[in-house]
Design a protein around this motif. Structure first.
Motif, PDB file in Angstrom:
ATOM      1  N   ALA A 103     -33.274  -8.978  27.809  1.00  0.00           N
ATOM      2  CA  ALA A 103     -33.179  -8.498  29.192  1.00  0.00           C
ATOM      3  C   ALA A 103     -34.124  -7.313  29.385  1.00  0.00           C
ATOM      4  O   ALA A 103     -34.282  -6.498  28.487  1.00  0.00           O
ATOM      5  N   GLN A 104     -34.749  -7.236  30.552  1.00  0.00           N
ATOM      6  CA  GLN A 104     -35.626  -6.097  30.845  1.00  0.00           C
ATOM      7  C   GLN A 104     -34.846  -4.929  31.441  1.00  0.00           C
ATOM      8  O   GLN A 104     -35.249  -3.786  31.282  1.00  0.00           O
ATOM      9  N   GLU A 105     -33.753  -5.224  32.131  1.00  0.00           N
ATOM     10  CA  GLU A 105     -32.945  -4.185  32.768  1.00  0.00           C
ATOM     11  C   GLU A 105     -31.480  -4.556  32.690  1.00  0.00           C
ATOM     12  O   GLU A 105     -31.123  -5.679  32.348  1.00  0.00           O
ATOM     13  N   TYR A 106     -30.637  -3.601  33.058  1.00  0.00           N
ATOM     14  CA  TYR A 106     -29.191  -3.749  32.993  1.00  0.00           C
ATOM     15  C   TYR A 106     -28.603  -3.090  34.228  1.00  0.00           C
ATOM     16  O   TYR A 106     -28.990  -1.966  34.552  1.00  0.00           O
ATOM     17  N   VAL A 107     -27.710  -3.766  34.935  1.00  0.00           N
ATOM     18  CA  VAL A 107     -27.054  -3.172  36.101  1.00  0.00           C
ATOM     19  C   VAL A 107     -25.542  -3.349  35.957  1.00  0.00           C
ATOM     20  O   VAL A 107     -25.072  -4.381  35.493  1.00  0.00           O
ATOM     21  N   MET A 108     -24.821  -2.309  36.326  1.00  0.00           N
ATOM     22  CA  MET A 108     -23.356  -2.325  36.220  1.00  0.00           C
ATOM     23  C   MET A 108     -22.729  -2.845  37.507  1.00  0.00           C
ATOM     24  O   MET A 108     -23.167  -2.513  38.597  1.00  0.00           O
ATOM     25  N   LYS A 109     -21.701  -3.686  37.368  1.00  0.00           N
ATOM     26  CA  LYS A 109     -20.897  -4.124  38.520  1.00  0.00           C
ATOM     27  C   LYS A 109     -19.843  -3.064  38.796  1.00  0.00           C
ATOM     28  O   LYS A 109     -19.312  -2.498  37.852  1.00  0.00           O
ATOM     29  N   PRO A 110     -19.457  -2.841  40.031  1.00  0.00           N
ATOM     30  CA  PRO A 110     -20.100  -3.377  41.219  1.00  0.00           C
ATOM     31  C   PRO A 110     -21.375  -2.594  41.535  1.00  0.00           C
ATOM     32  O   PRO A 110     -21.481  -1.419  41.200  1.00  0.00           O
TER      33      PRO A 110
END
Length: 128
Positions: A103-110
């Motif tokens: 993965a190039q990036e990571y985003v947290m939900k929500p």
């Protein structure tokens, strides 16, 4: 005024609610969006038409995000499509595992549109 299309983005999540919300945000940001409910559906979709980007849930039935990501990288290489891992797991170990899998990036939900746009910009998919 319609935003210029930034390319295709595949949203992969077992929650139809999350897929619909992400689709709306990504379309507002100028992406053409397709959806998949698990990693196997996503791998099939990538084989049929490789997207520019994948917004990928980590925890799914059938084939989870990490298994999908490793298969994607093995088949299509380390750089394309750009993958942003999306999850509720905030642990450093889980984040590193996703990044190491490709993965190039990571985003947290929500997340909201501004957070998503920031991650897309960091991944080189939107102007900074």
């Amino acid at each position: 005024m319609i935003a210029m299309l930034k390319g295709a983005c595949l949203v992969v999540d077992d929650s139809s609610t999350v897929r619909k919300a992400a689709r709306r945000m990504l379309e507002q940001l100028g992406f053409n969006v397709r959806e998949a409910g698990d990693g196997q559906e996503a791998l099939n979709a990538c084989r049929a038409d490789l997207p520019r980007a994948v917004l990928l849930d980590r925890n799914m039935p059938v084939m989870d995000g990490l298994v999908f990501l490793r298969a994607l990288r093995e088949e299509f290489g380390p750089d394309q499509p750009v993958v942003i891992m999306c999850t509720t797991e905030a642990g450093t170990e889980q984040i590193l595992e996703g990044l190491e899998a490709g993965a190039q990036e990571y985003v947290m939900k929500p997340f909201d549109r501004e957070v998503l746009a920031s991650k897309l910009a960091q991944a080189g998919l939107l102007p900074a």
